[in-house]
Design an enzyme around this catalytic site. Structure first.
Site, PDB file in Angstrom:
ATOM      1  N   ASP A   1      59.374  -3.624  32.173  1.00 11.41           N
ATOM      2  CA  ASP A   1      59.269  -3.559  30.706  1.00 11.41           C
ATOM      3  C   ASP A   1      60.413  -4.210  29.937  1.00 11.41           C
ATOM      4  OD1 ASP A   1      61.376  -1.641  30.875  1.00 11.41           O
ATOM      5  OD2 ASP A   1      59.972   0.040  30.872  1.00 11.41           O
TER       6      ASP A   1
ATOM      7  N   THR B   1      61.376   8.210  39.016  1.00 16.50           N
ATOM      8  CA  THR B   1      60.387   7.560  39.892  1.00 16.50           C
ATOM      9  C   THR B   1      59.702   8.610  40.766  1.00 16.50           C
ATOM     10  OG1 THR B   1      60.031   5.991  41.705  1.00 16.50           O
ATOM     11  CG2 THR B   1      62.253   6.917  41.523  1.00 16.50           C
TER      12      THR B   1
ATOM     13  N   HIS C   1      60.208  -5.212  40.944  1.00 19.07           N
ATOM     14  CA  HIS C   1      58.780  -5.506  40.767  1.00 19.07           C
ATOM     15  C   HIS C   1      58.529  -6.573  39.700  1.00 19.07           C
ATOM     16  CE1 HIS C   1      57.872  -1.293  42.653  1.00 19.07           C
ATOM     17  NE2 HIS C   1      58.169  -2.216  43.565  1.00 19.07           N
TER      18      HIS C   1
ATOM     19  N   CYS D   1      47.766 -23.348  34.463  1.00 17.95           N
ATOM     20  CA  CYS D   1      49.059 -23.958  34.786  1.00 17.95           C
ATOM     21  C   CYS D   1      49.040 -25.418  34.322  1.00 17.95           C
ATOM     22  CB  CYS D   1      49.268 -23.900  36.292  1.00 17.95           C
ATOM     23  SG  CYS D   1      50.793 -24.672  36.848  1.00 17.95           S
TER      24      CYS D   1
HETATM   25  C1  BJW Z   1      60.218  11.205  34.108  1.00 19.96           C
HETATM   26  C2  BJW Z   1      60.069  11.439  32.727  1.00 19.96           C
HETATM   27  C3  BJW Z   1      61.248  11.516  31.959  1.00 19.96           C
HETATM   28  C4  BJW Z   1      58.096  11.409  33.603  1.00 19.96           C
HETATM   29  N1  BJW Z   1      62.445  11.323  32.562  1.00 19.96           N
HETATM   30  N2  BJW Z   1      61.408  11.030  34.673  1.00 19.96           N
HETATM   31  C5  BJW Z   1      55.106   2.159  53.569  1.00 19.96           C
HETATM   32  C6  BJW Z   1      54.368   3.328  53.576  1.00 19.96           C
HETATM   33  C7  BJW Z   1      53.169   3.417  52.846  1.00 19.96           C
HETATM   34  C8  BJW Z   1      52.706   2.331  52.098  1.00 19.96           C
HETATM   35  C9  BJW Z   1      53.439   1.189  52.101  1.00 19.96           C
HETATM   36  C10 BJW Z   1      54.614   1.109  52.817  1.00 19.96           C
HETATM   37  N3  BJW Z   1      55.129  -0.124  52.621  1.00 19.96           N
HETATM   38  C11 BJW Z   1      54.311  -0.807  51.800  1.00 19.96           C
HETATM   39  C12 BJW Z   1      53.266  -0.041  51.467  1.00 19.96           C
HETATM   40  C13 BJW Z   1      52.146  -0.437  50.575  1.00 19.96           C
HETATM   41  C14 BJW Z   1      52.456  -0.339  49.104  1.00 19.96           C
HETATM   42  C15 BJW Z   1      52.780   1.114  48.760  1.00 19.96           C
HETATM   43  O1  BJW Z   1      53.903   1.519  48.616  1.00 19.96           O
HETATM   44  N4  BJW Z   1      51.751   1.903  48.573  1.00 19.96           N
HETATM   45  C16 BJW Z   1      51.929   3.322  48.238  1.00 19.96           C
HETATM   46  C17 BJW Z   1      51.305   3.602  46.873  1.00 19.96           C
HETATM   47  C18 BJW Z   1      51.331   4.145  49.310  1.00 19.96           C
HETATM   48  N5  BJW Z   1      53.558  -1.217  48.745  1.00 19.96           N
HETATM   49  C19 BJW Z   1      53.349  -2.496  48.456  1.00 19.96           C
HETATM   50  O2  BJW Z   1      52.226  -2.985  48.517  1.00 19.96           O
HETATM   51  C20 BJW Z   1      54.555  -3.330  48.100  1.00 19.96           C
HETATM   52  N6  BJW Z   1      54.525  -4.539  48.845  1.00 19.96           N
HETATM   53  C21 BJW Z   1      54.812  -4.600  50.132  1.00 19.96           C
HETATM   54  O3  BJW Z   1      55.178  -3.634  50.742  1.00 19.96           O
HETATM   55  O4  BJW Z   1      54.669  -5.853  50.684  1.00 19.96           O
HETATM   56  C22 BJW Z   1      54.598  -5.975  52.096  1.00 19.96           C
HETATM   57  C23 BJW Z   1      53.123  -6.059  52.439  1.00 19.96           C
HETATM   58  C24 BJW Z   1      52.530  -7.300  52.517  1.00 19.96           C
HETATM   59  C25 BJW Z   1      51.185  -7.387  52.864  1.00 19.96           C
HETATM   60  C26 BJW Z   1      50.442  -6.227  53.082  1.00 19.96           C
HETATM   61  C27 BJW Z   1      51.037  -4.968  52.951  1.00 19.96           C
HETATM   62  C28 BJW Z   1      52.390  -4.893  52.609  1.00 19.96           C
HETATM   63  C29 BJW Z   1      54.499  -3.777  46.650  1.00 19.96           C
HETATM   64  C30 BJW Z   1      54.573  -2.658  45.703  1.00 19.96           C
HETATM   65  C31 BJW Z   1      54.441  -3.218  44.278  1.00 19.96           C
HETATM   66  C32 BJW Z   1      54.282  -2.106  43.264  1.00 19.96           C
HETATM   67  N7  BJW Z   1      53.836  -2.673  42.034  1.00 19.96           N
HETATM   68  C33 BJW Z   1      53.663  -1.810  40.873  1.00 19.96           C
HETATM   69  C34 BJW Z   1      53.001  -2.627  39.757  1.00 19.96           C
HETATM   70  C35 BJW Z   1      54.016  -3.594  39.149  1.00 19.96           C
HETATM   71  C36 BJW Z   1      53.384  -4.414  38.067  1.00 19.96           C
HETATM   72  C37 BJW Z   1      52.914  -3.599  36.923  1.00 19.96           C
HETATM   73  O5  BJW Z   1      53.718  -2.958  36.241  1.00 19.96           O
HETATM   74  O6  BJW Z   1      51.698  -3.578  36.698  1.00 19.96           O
HETATM   75  O7  BJW Z   1      54.924  -1.291  40.467  1.00 19.96           O
HETATM   76  S1  BJW Z   1      52.693  -0.328  41.216  1.00 19.96           S
HETATM   77  C38 BJW Z   1      53.635   0.719  40.177  1.00 19.96           C
HETATM   78  O8  BJW Z   1      54.301   1.739  40.979  1.00 19.96           O
HETATM   79  C39 BJW Z   1      54.755  -0.158  39.586  1.00 19.96           C
HETATM   80  C40 BJW Z   1      55.925   0.762  39.648  1.00 19.96           C
HETATM   81  O9  BJW Z   1      57.135   0.031  39.595  1.00 19.96           O
HETATM   82  C41 BJW Z   1      55.727   1.507  40.949  1.00 19.96           C
HETATM   83  C42 BJW Z   1      56.471   2.773  41.056  1.00 19.96           C
HETATM   84  O10 BJW Z   1      56.053   3.696  40.105  1.00 19.96           O
HETATM   85  P1  BJW Z   1      57.131   4.664  39.432  1.00 19.96           P
HETATM   86  O11 BJW Z   1      58.102   3.871  38.673  1.00 19.96           O
HETATM   87  O12 BJW Z   1      57.673   5.594  40.435  1.00 19.96           O
HETATM   88  O13 BJW Z   1      56.211   5.416  38.335  1.00 19.96           O
HETATM   89  P2  BJW Z   1      55.284   6.698  38.530  1.00 19.96           P
HETATM   90  O14 BJW Z   1      54.336   6.725  37.397  1.00 19.96           O
HETATM   91  O15 BJW Z   1      54.716   6.771  39.894  1.00 19.96           O
HETATM   92  O16 BJW Z   1      56.300   7.922  38.409  1.00 19.96           O
HETATM   93  C43 BJW Z   1      56.940   8.220  37.190  1.00 19.96           C
HETATM   94  C44 BJW Z   1      57.895   9.355  37.433  1.00 19.96           C
HETATM   95  O17 BJW Z   1      58.607   9.583  36.225  1.00 19.96           O
HETATM   96  C45 BJW Z   1      57.201  10.668  37.794  1.00 19.96           C
HETATM   97  O18 BJW Z   1      57.827  11.209  38.952  1.00 19.96           O
HETATM   98  C46 BJW Z   1      57.436  11.548  36.575  1.00 19.96           C
HETATM   99  O19 BJW Z   1      57.608  12.917  36.911  1.00 19.96           O
HETATM  100  C47 BJW Z   1      58.732  10.970  36.037  1.00 19.96           C
HETATM  101  N8  BJW Z   1      58.975  11.192  34.614  1.00 19.96           N
HETATM  102  N9  BJW Z   1      58.750  11.568  32.448  1.00 19.96           N
HETATM  103  C48 BJW Z   1      62.486  11.086  33.910  1.00 19.96           C
HETATM  104  N10 BJW Z   1      61.227  11.737  30.641  1.00 19.96           N
END
Ligand code: BJW
Length: 263
Positions: A114, A205, A129, A161
């Protein structure tokens, strides 16, 4: 803004001396840090925008979704971009910026796209990301600033592009979608910081998306204290050295106040 309760204050008072002797502090943030700027998080689906909130981030944040319906994904990102550009950094972003200048070395790692840390004055940050603020070609990767569109329904086609000219040469958001690799150098710098730091903060997170979620565990494996700041428990909570339960804007502001008092 309300103050922290007594239990959190006690924990903060225990963390301050650790920070005072720290040479390198890492702050890693997720969507929760921007929740107090009214940017919806990914997994707390509570957004009020009727049209766009019906789409699940997991369904649209993929290359397959983009190839299946590029206009839908382009409009969804344009909507999110306009939310982010209208939003203002909050007390949590500013507290982190202030703390970045309080230690001999500090590293800010964010999963957020953001741009609010930079707008709060953070000079160097590792954006795991990517960013919403630029687009890049789906094929050749050439990037350019993303247009800021307020009424996303006016977008009638996906930009092409101007460098390469294949059927798939469409401009996509410069973010990391699921199953895409993170930038190698950025990820390597984040892992090094997690391994070498004296204190690691995991802020706002859900700690479910990898490899970002692995960084706090890497710090713990290397014997470093991990401080988690979140209103809700996550898969990290039981392992974290300190769990500061509450909104990051309130808690981090209190931490900065205590650090200043103790200097
Ligand atoms: C507060 C609050 C307040 C509320 N104060 N806090 C190992 C194990 C299992 C799976 C995998 C693994 N390795 C890879 C994977 C697959 C996958 C993955 O992790 N999947 C899981 C969901 C199971 N990972 C990937 O695919 C990654 N790539 C990769 O590993 O490449 C190698 C590969 C190649 C080929 C095949 C397979 C693998 C890439 C991950 C990319 C994530 N992208 C996104 C979208 C970005 C673009 C966009 O914005 O649209 O990134 S997804 C989304 O989740 C975004 C975020 O950055 C990310 C994390 O989310 P975040 O920030 O934690 O948000 P929330 O909503 O989940 O949580 C918010 C928190 O805030 C909560 O806890 C609230 O309580 C809290 N909160 N108010 C403080 N006031």
């Amino acid at each position: 803004m309300s103050a922290v309760d007594e239990a959190i204050m006690k924990q903060l008072e225990a963390i301050v001396p650790v920070l005072k002797s720290a040479k390198h502090v890492v702050f890693m943030t997720g969507a929760g840090i921007s929740a107090e700027s009214n940017i919806p998080t990914f997994r707390d689906a509570q957004d009020a925008n009727a049209l766009w909130s019906k789409y699940e981030p997991h369904d649209l944040a993929t290359a397959d979704a983009f190839l299946k319906d590029p206009l839908l994904v382009t409009r969804w990102y344009a909507w999110r971009r306009s939310l982010c550009t209208k939003a203002q950094p909050n007390a949590g972003h500013f507290a982190i910026t202030e703390m970045l200048g309080m230690f001999p070395r500090a590293t800010l790692i964010t999963q957020n796209v953001d741009g609010l840390h930079a707008r709060a004055g953070a000079k160097h940050l590792l954006e795991l990301h990517g960013t919403l603020l630029t687009n890049r070609c789906f094929v050749c990767g050439k990037s350019r600033p993303a247009p800021d569109v307020t009424d996303v329904q006016t977008i009638q086609e996906v930009e092409k592009c101007d460098e390469c000219h294949t059927e798939r040469s469409m401009m996509r958001p410069n973010v990391v979608w699921f199953q895409e690799s993170l930038d190698d150098a950025t990820l390597a710098a984040a892992y090094s910081a997690a391994e070498e730091c004296d204190v690691f903060f995991s802020i706002g997170t859900s700690s479910v998306v990898y490899p970002a979620a692995d960084l706090a565990f890497r710090a713990l494996q290397n014997g470093k204290p991990v401080v988690e700041v979140n209103p809700s428990r996550t898969p990290l909570t039981t392992s974290a050295t300190h769990f500061l339960q509450g909104p990051s804007g309130v808690i981090l502001k209190s931490l900065v106040d205590l650090l200043k008092l103790s200097s």
